[in-house]
Design a protein around this motif. Structure first.
Motif, mmCIF file in Angstrom:
data_model
loop_
_atom_site.group_PDB
_atom_site.id
_atom_site.type_symbol
_atom_site.label_atom_id
_atom_site.label_comp_id
_atom_site.label_asym_id
_atom_site.label_seq_id
_atom_site.Cartn_x
_atom_site.Cartn_y
_atom_site.Cartn_z
ATOM 1 N N ARG A 214 0.817 -1.223 0.000
ATOM 2 C CA ARG A 214 0.000 0.000 0.000
ATOM 3 C C ARG A 214 0.846 1.266 0.000
ATOM 4 O O ARG A 214 0.585 2.197 -0.786
ATOM 5 C CB ARG A 214 -0.938 -0.013 1.208
ATOM 6 C CG ARG A 214 -1.788 1.248 1.328
ATOM 7 C CD ARG A 214 -2.751 1.151 2.505
ATOM 8 N NE ARG A 214 -3.495 2.383 2.701
ATOM 9 C CZ ARG A 214 -3.054 3.417 3.428
ATOM 10 N NH1 ARG A 214 -1.882 3.334 4.044
ATOM 11 N NH2 ARG A 214 -3.794 4.514 3.558
ATOM 12 N N ILE A 215 1.858 1.360 0.864
ATOM 13 C CA ILE A 215 2.649 2.579 0.981
ATOM 14 C C ILE A 215 3.450 2.827 -0.289
ATOM 15 O O ILE A 215 3.513 3.963 -0.790
ATOM 16 C CB ILE A 215 3.582 2.520 2.205
ATOM 17 C CG1 ILE A 215 2.751 2.403 3.488
ATOM 18 C CG2 ILE A 215 4.474 3.752 2.248
ATOM 19 C CD1 ILE A 215 1.799 3.553 3.716
ATOM 20 N N ARG B 287 2.730 1.805 -3.304
ATOM 21 C CA ARG B 287 1.780 2.200 -4.347
ATOM 22 C C ARG B 287 1.359 3.658 -4.177
ATOM 23 O O ARG B 287 1.287 4.422 -5.140
ATOM 24 C CB ARG B 287 0.548 1.293 -4.324
ATOM 25 C CG ARG B 287 -0.432 1.560 -5.475
ATOM 26 C CD ARG B 287 -1.538 0.517 -5.533
ATOM 27 N NE ARG B 287 -2.393 0.534 -4.358
ATOM 28 C CZ ARG B 287 -2.391 -0.415 -3.418
ATOM 29 N NH1 ARG B 287 -1.574 -1.467 -3.520
ATOM 30 N NH2 ARG B 287 -3.201 -0.330 -2.378
ATOM 31 N N LEU B 288 1.082 4.064 -2.941
ATOM 32 C CA LEU B 288 0.706 5.448 -2.669
ATOM 33 C C LEU B 288 1.801 6.413 -3.121
ATOM 34 O O LEU B 288 1.537 7.415 -3.783
ATOM 35 C CB LEU B 288 0.436 5.641 -1.176
ATOM 36 C CG LEU B 288 -0.937 5.243 -0.640
ATOM 37 C CD1 LEU B 288 -0.947 5.311 0.879
ATOM 38 C CD2 LEU B 288 -2.015 6.140 -1.212
ATOM 39 N N LYS B 289 3.040 6.106 -2.755
ATOM 40 C CA LYS B 289 4.145 7.000 -3.083
ATOM 41 C C LYS B 289 4.355 7.104 -4.591
ATOM 42 O O LYS B 289 4.557 8.192 -5.133
ATOM 43 C CB LYS B 289 5.429 6.521 -2.407
ATOM 44 C CG LYS B 289 5.459 6.759 -0.906
ATOM 45 C CD LYS B 289 6.790 6.337 -0.313
ATOM 46 C CE LYS B 289 6.872 6.672 1.171
ATOM 47 N NZ LYS B 289 8.175 6.284 1.749
ATOM 48 N N ASN C 254 1.214 8.765 -6.394
ATOM 49 C CA ASN C 254 1.129 10.170 -6.030
ATOM 50 C C ASN C 254 2.223 11.009 -6.684
ATOM 51 O O ASN C 254 2.171 12.238 -6.645
ATOM 52 C CB ASN C 254 1.207 10.342 -4.509
ATOM 53 C CG ASN C 254 -0.153 10.326 -3.845
ATOM 54 O OD1 ASN C 254 -0.846 11.327 -3.829
ATOM 55 N ND2 ASN C 254 -0.546 9.176 -3.330
ATOM 56 N N ARG D 4 -9.897 13.489 0.093
ATOM 57 C CA ARG D 4 -9.837 12.037 0.067
ATOM 58 C C ARG D 4 -11.093 11.438 0.711
ATOM 59 O O ARG D 4 -11.828 12.138 1.418
ATOM 60 C CB ARG D 4 -8.594 11.542 0.812
ATOM 61 C CG ARG D 4 -7.296 11.927 0.137
ATOM 62 C CD ARG D 4 -6.113 11.509 0.974
ATOM 63 N NE ARG D 4 -6.089 12.219 2.260
ATOM 64 C CZ ARG D 4 -5.187 11.976 3.205
ATOM 65 N NH1 ARG D 4 -4.266 11.058 3.040
ATOM 66 N NH2 ARG D 4 -5.217 12.663 4.341
ATOM 67 N N ASN E 149 -13.761 6.678 -6.889
ATOM 68 C CA ASN E 149 -12.972 6.362 -5.694
ATOM 69 C C ASN E 149 -13.492 7.035 -4.424
ATOM 70 O O ASN E 149 -12.836 7.015 -3.385
ATOM 71 C CB ASN E 149 -11.503 6.743 -5.902
ATOM 72 C CG ASN E 149 -11.304 8.229 -6.148
ATOM 73 O OD1 ASN E 149 -12.261 8.985 -6.207
ATOM 74 N ND2 ASN E 149 -10.058 8.641 -6.303
ATOM 75 N N THR F 175 -13.840 10.160 -3.690
ATOM 76 C CA THR F 175 -13.286 11.457 -3.319
ATOM 77 C C THR F 175 -14.251 12.578 -3.708
ATOM 78 O O THR F 175 -15.263 12.336 -4.368
ATOM 79 C CB THR F 175 -11.920 11.688 -3.987
ATOM 80 O OG1 THR F 175 -12.068 11.542 -5.411
ATOM 81 C CG2 THR F 175 -10.895 10.681 -3.492
ATOM 82 N N LEU G 189 4.168 11.497 -1.103
ATOM 83 C CA LEU G 189 3.590 11.808 0.199
ATOM 84 C C LEU G 189 4.464 12.719 1.044
ATOM 85 O O LEU G 189 3.969 13.370 1.957
ATOM 86 C CB LEU G 189 3.340 10.505 0.977
ATOM 87 C CG LEU G 189 2.404 9.485 0.329
ATOM 88 C CD1 LEU G 189 2.321 8.234 1.202
ATOM 89 C CD2 LEU G 189 1.022 10.078 0.118
#
Length: 208
Positions: A13-14, A16-18, A21, A64, A148, A150, A185
């Protein structure tokens, strides 16, 4: 390096987020200030502020998906219809970054992250005193993004405050504002002007 959709989904998850983003490039780093009708203030960092139109002067940003722990910015905006967008400068990047924490509603990020509230007459939302480039916004519309969960929050600029030296030839020199950008992030970048070209007219396009 090539990632397929399936390989992106398999990332932790982290990571993928980084990565996701960051793929849109350097984005503006802003603090959005708000207050509820009881005067409790909130300050949160956003990298999704985007220009939507010049007449009227509209800006949007993405909230979000909300849970019971987050979403104070959107709730406050819905309550009093006003908020501020404040550029982040190198002197307080660290303070600004830590406003992303999921603080309880009764804890103001202004106080917890050592940033100062500043107010203008007849405007209920707090500005960031340390920022020299900031806007007072009036809420206009919220659009749910069903893909999503948002929300695109749209506001009109009511007050525009910027450094005198940043306005050059009726244009804003972002390098002169000393504003910073953000990627992913937690990575921050300085903004340096590379070049400036004239407004494009088809009959003036040069040969390349």
């Amino acid at each position: 390096m090539i990632y397929t959709k399936e390989e992106i989904k398999q990332l932790d998850r982290i990571t993928r987020l980084k990565i996701i983003n960051s793929v849109s490039g350097i984005k503006p780093a802003n603090l959005i200030g708000s207050a509820n009708n009881n005067g409790k203030t909130n300050l949160a960092i956003f990298s999704s502020v985007v220009h939507l139109g010049s007449d009227p002067a509209l800006l949007g940003f993405i909230c979000r998906p909300r849970t019971s722990e987050v979403g104070h910015t959107y709730t406050n905006i819905q309550e009093n219809g006003q908020y501020t967008i404040n550029h982040i400068h190198p002197e307080f990047i660290k303070n600004a970054h830590y406003t992303s924490g999921k603080f309880d509603e009764d804890i103001s990020e202004f106080k917890r992250c050592n940033l100062s509230e500043e107010y203008m007459k007849d405007f209920k939302a707090p500005f960031v005193k340390e920022s020299s480039f900031k806007m007072g916004m009036r809420f206009k519309e919220a659009i749910d993004i069903k893909l999503n969960g948002t929300i695109l929050v749209i506001g009109e600029i009511d007050h525009l405050i910027l450094p005198d030296a940043s306005l050059v030839d009726n244009d804003i020199d972002l390098e002169a504002t000393n504003s910073v950008g953000i990627s992913g992030l937690n990575s921050y970048y300085s903004l340096n002007k590379i070049e400036k070209y004239p407004y494009v007219k088809v009959n003036e396009v040069p040969e390349f």
